[in-house]
Design an enzyme around this catalytic site. Structure first.
Site, PDB file in Angstrom:
ATOM      1  N   ARG A  21       0.848  -1.193   0.000  1.00  0.00           N
ATOM      2  CA  ARG A  21       0.000   0.000   0.000  1.00  0.00           C
ATOM      3  C   ARG A  21       0.885   1.245   0.000  1.00  0.00           C
ATOM      4  O   ARG A  21       1.952   1.251   0.619  1.00  0.00           O
ATOM      5  CB  ARG A  21      -0.879   0.028   1.253  1.00  0.00           C
ATOM      6  N   HIS A  32      -0.623  -0.051  -9.801  1.00  0.00           N
ATOM      7  CA  HIS A  32      -1.305  -1.012  -8.912  1.00  0.00           C
ATOM      8  C   HIS A  32      -1.723  -2.277  -9.680  1.00  0.00           C
ATOM      9  O   HIS A  32      -2.895  -2.645  -9.675  1.00  0.00           O
ATOM     10  CB  HIS A  32      -2.516  -0.347  -8.233  1.00  0.00           C
TER      11      HIS A  32
HETATM   12  C1  OXD Z   1      -5.382  -6.209  -2.770  1.00  0.00           C
HETATM   13  C2  OXD Z   1      -4.951  -5.330  -3.845  1.00  0.00           C
HETATM   14  O1  OXD Z   1      -5.594  -5.759  -1.644  1.00  0.00           O
HETATM   15  O2  OXD Z   1      -5.089  -5.715  -5.029  1.00  0.00           O
HETATM   16  O3  OXD Z   1      -5.534  -7.411  -3.031  1.00  0.00           O
HETATM   17  O4  OXD Z   1      -4.448  -4.248  -3.589  1.00  0.00           O
END
Ligand code: OXD
Length: 310
Positions: A225, A273
């Site tokens: 994250r 992402h």
């Molecule tokens: C998850 C993401 O939390 O793809 O799986 O970020």
């Protein structure tokens, strides 16, 4: 049984609804906001759901997240305290995350970026042979993602260690645990891969204090994250040569804003992402199996511990 699919970010929610209907013909599956009567859903399958979901669906028995990370869900206003949250355990993401991390480990350790520059200059010049002991990999997080990343690196004979709160062992790697194990883990690590859940305890863990403890000329790979990273500390550590490169797949906020300094920095590799996407078939099968198990009164795995935040 009724299931509602709710996401404010999913590009093609209809295809998730169709896949859930195929996997669970016994259930009524409906798309949030489709005009059908509300308030009767037993389960919700969500990714970035609307905040009024809980007020409008008061009978929910469990909430299934389409991803592994539940940090955003836990911050959602109105989330009932006693509603079980179920994270995705591995919907095909772990192997992709392993590929992603390994790609950057290989790229840095074999200096493939330099060979690309040499080719552009028409230069035939072998570099020094790789010394694997100089390329120690350290993975933060021993869950399904971290363990798979670590095993992939270890399989290619990179000396690999894993750090987690509990010190959970990952076969083929060295394990470190808790606050007391972190310093020793960082001191042996040249390539740091972050696969931790984002919690109050891990926010900002990729900071100057962490970078300063790594081996010289280190690399940071963040596949967890954006909130784990202190961006100014990363830039400072790259500028003063403490770090050699970074590969970042996640940001806070997303998308990474136009004009952000990371975009144009040749030492930073930015991806949108994509390190580990939830694959529809596997994800839906996993959720369907768990809903059926709950229906039989059996326990399921992947239920989020609200105290731990993952
Ligand atoms: C998850 C993401 O939390 O793809 O799986 O970020």
């Amino acid at each position: 049984m009724e299931i509602v699919f709710a996401s404010e970010q999913e590009a093609d929610p209809q295809s998730w609804v169709a896949a859930l209907r195929d996997a669970m013909p016994e259930a009524q599956v409906r798309l949030w906001g489709d005009g059908q009567p509300e308030g009767r859903a037993d389960f919700a399958v969500v990714w970035a759901p609307p905040a009024d979901l809980f007020a409008r669906e008061p009978r929910l028995r469990a909430l299934f997240n389409l991803g592994a990370g539940v940090d955003a869900l836990l911050r959602l206003p109105g989330l009932p305290q006693d509603l079980p949250l179920v994270r995705l355990e591995d919907g095909g993401m772990a192997v992709q995350m392993a590929e992603y991390a390994l790609y950057h480990v290989l790229r840095e350790s074999r200096d493939f970026g330099r060979y690309e520059r040499q080719q552009a200059a028409g230069l035939w010049q072998p570099l020094d042979d790789i010394d694997r002991d100089a390329w120690t990999v350290g993975v933060l997080g021993a869950g399904a993602m971290g363990a798979r990343v670590a095993q992939a690196c270890a399989a290619l004979e990179y000396p690999t260690a894993v750090w987690s709160r509990s010190g959970r062992a990952v076969p083929g790697t060295e394990s470190f645990g808790g606050e007391s194990g972190l310093a020793a883990f960082l001191a042996r690590t040249r390539v740091l891969v972050n696969a931790l859940p984002l919690t109050d305890a891990t926010r900002g863990i990729l900071c100057r204090r962490t970078f300063d403890q790594l081996r010289p000329d280190a690399v940071v790979i963040n596949i967890a994250r954006g909130g784990h990273l202190v961006e100014a500390d990363l830039l400072a550590a790259l500028n003063d040569g403490r770090l050699r490169a970074a590969a970042l797949d996640v940001f806070e906020p997303e998308p990474l804003p136009p004009g952000h300094p990371f975009w144009a920095d040749a030492r930073i590799r930015v991806t949108p992402h994509i390190a580990g996407a939830s694959l529809m078939d596997r994800t839906v099968r996993q959720i369907a199996d768990k809903i059926r198990a709950l229906g039989r009164g059996e326990p399921i795995t992947g239920v989020v511990d609200r105290e731990r935040q993952y």
